[in-house]
Design a protein around this motif. Structure first.
Motif, PDB file in Angstrom:
ATOM      1  N   ALA A  40      23.159   5.411  17.557  1.00 28.72           N
ATOM      2  CA  ALA A  40      23.274   6.374  18.661  1.00 28.72           C
ATOM      3  C   ALA A  40      24.049   5.761  19.821  1.00 28.72           C
ATOM      4  N   GLU A  41      23.724   4.522  20.168  1.00 25.26           N
ATOM      5  CA  GLU A  41      24.438   3.846  21.255  1.00 25.26           C
ATOM      6  C   GLU A  41      25.918   3.691  20.926  1.00 25.26           C
ATOM      7  N   THR A  42      26.208   3.366  19.681  1.00 30.44           N
ATOM      8  CA  THR A  42      27.598   3.227  19.257  1.00 30.44           C
ATOM      9  C   THR A  42      28.312   4.565  19.331  1.00 30.44           C
ATOM     10  N   LEU A  43      27.672   5.630  18.855  1.00 31.85           N
ATOM     11  CA  LEU A  43      28.288   6.961  18.906  1.00 31.85           C
ATOM     12  C   LEU A  43      28.565   7.393  20.340  1.00 31.85           C
ATOM     13  N   VAL A  44      27.632   7.153  21.238  1.00 32.41           N
ATOM     14  CA  VAL A  44      27.827   7.531  22.638  1.00 32.41           C
ATOM     15  C   VAL A  44      29.008   6.770  23.237  1.00 32.41           C
ATOM     16  N   LEU A  45      29.122   5.495  22.941  1.00 37.81           N
ATOM     17  CA  LEU A  45      30.241   4.697  23.453  1.00 37.81           C
ATOM     18  C   LEU A  45      31.571   5.199  22.899  1.00 37.81           C
ATOM     19  N   VAL A  46      31.611   5.481  21.613  1.00 41.34           N
ATOM     20  CA  VAL A  46      32.843   5.954  20.982  1.00 41.34           C
ATOM     21  C   VAL A  46      33.241   7.315  21.550  1.00 41.34           C
ATOM     22  N   VAL A  47      32.269   8.207  21.714  1.00 37.71           N
ATOM     23  CA  VAL A  47      32.556   9.521  22.310  1.00 37.71           C
ATOM     24  C   VAL A  47      33.110   9.345  23.713  1.00 37.71           C
ATOM     25  N   SER A  48      32.503   8.464  24.472  1.00 34.45           N
ATOM     26  CA  SER A  48      32.963   8.206  25.833  1.00 34.45           C
ATOM     27  C   SER A  48      34.423   7.772  25.847  1.00 34.45           C
TER      28      SER A  48
END
Length: 149
Positions: A40-48
């Motif tokens: 989840a943390e990785t996905l949020v960073l990538v989306v950002s």
């Protein structure tokens, strides 16, 4: 196989990046994924990073799409950001003199994702990436090292 596919229209305003991050966290939680899990943390960073690139470099609205298979499907989570620019995304490897805030977005995407790419799409392009939830490692800071005296 059951797949959840959701999308969010993003306006051409840098403040939309924070809204996109909150939206992704909410979608992940609604899909049964712990928002504090490493994937989840990785996905949020990538989306950002991808939304920032779309908004800042095109100055136009974009569409963020998140595709999540069932948790036990063994398939990657896919993030896509479509914008109205035909310019190809170009990873830059920022040098030390560029400061801490520029030139690292696609480099992070490249490092954190299993696959990424882009293709022309209608009147612009679509940048995509995939992350295998089973292969994601936690984003952790290294332990501080005591300074030698």
């Amino acid at each position: 196989m059951q797949v959840l596919q959701v999308q969010l229209a993003v306006q051409a305003d840098p403040s939309e990046v924070g809204r996109a991050r909150r939206w992704v966290r909410a979608r992940l939680a609604g899909h049964g994924l712990d928002p504090a899990a490493p994937v989840a943390e990785t996905l949020v960073l990538v989306v950002s990073e991808l939304v920032t690139n779309a908004v800042v470099h095109t100055g136009c609205p974009a569409v963020l799409r998140l595709t999540m298979p069932a948790a036990d499907a063994g398939c990657p989570v896919r993030v896509e950001v479509a914008d109205s620019s035909h310019a190809a995304p170009a990873p830059r490897h920022a040098g030390d003199d560029e400061g801490a805030t520029n030139g690292r977005g696609l480099e992070l995407v490249e490092l954190l994702c299993d696959r990424w790419g882009w293709y022309p799409d209608g009147s612009g392009k679509r940048v995509w990436c995939e992350i295998d939830p089973a292969a994601t490692v936690p984003l952790e800071c290294p332990e501080p090292v005591a300074a030698a005296r």
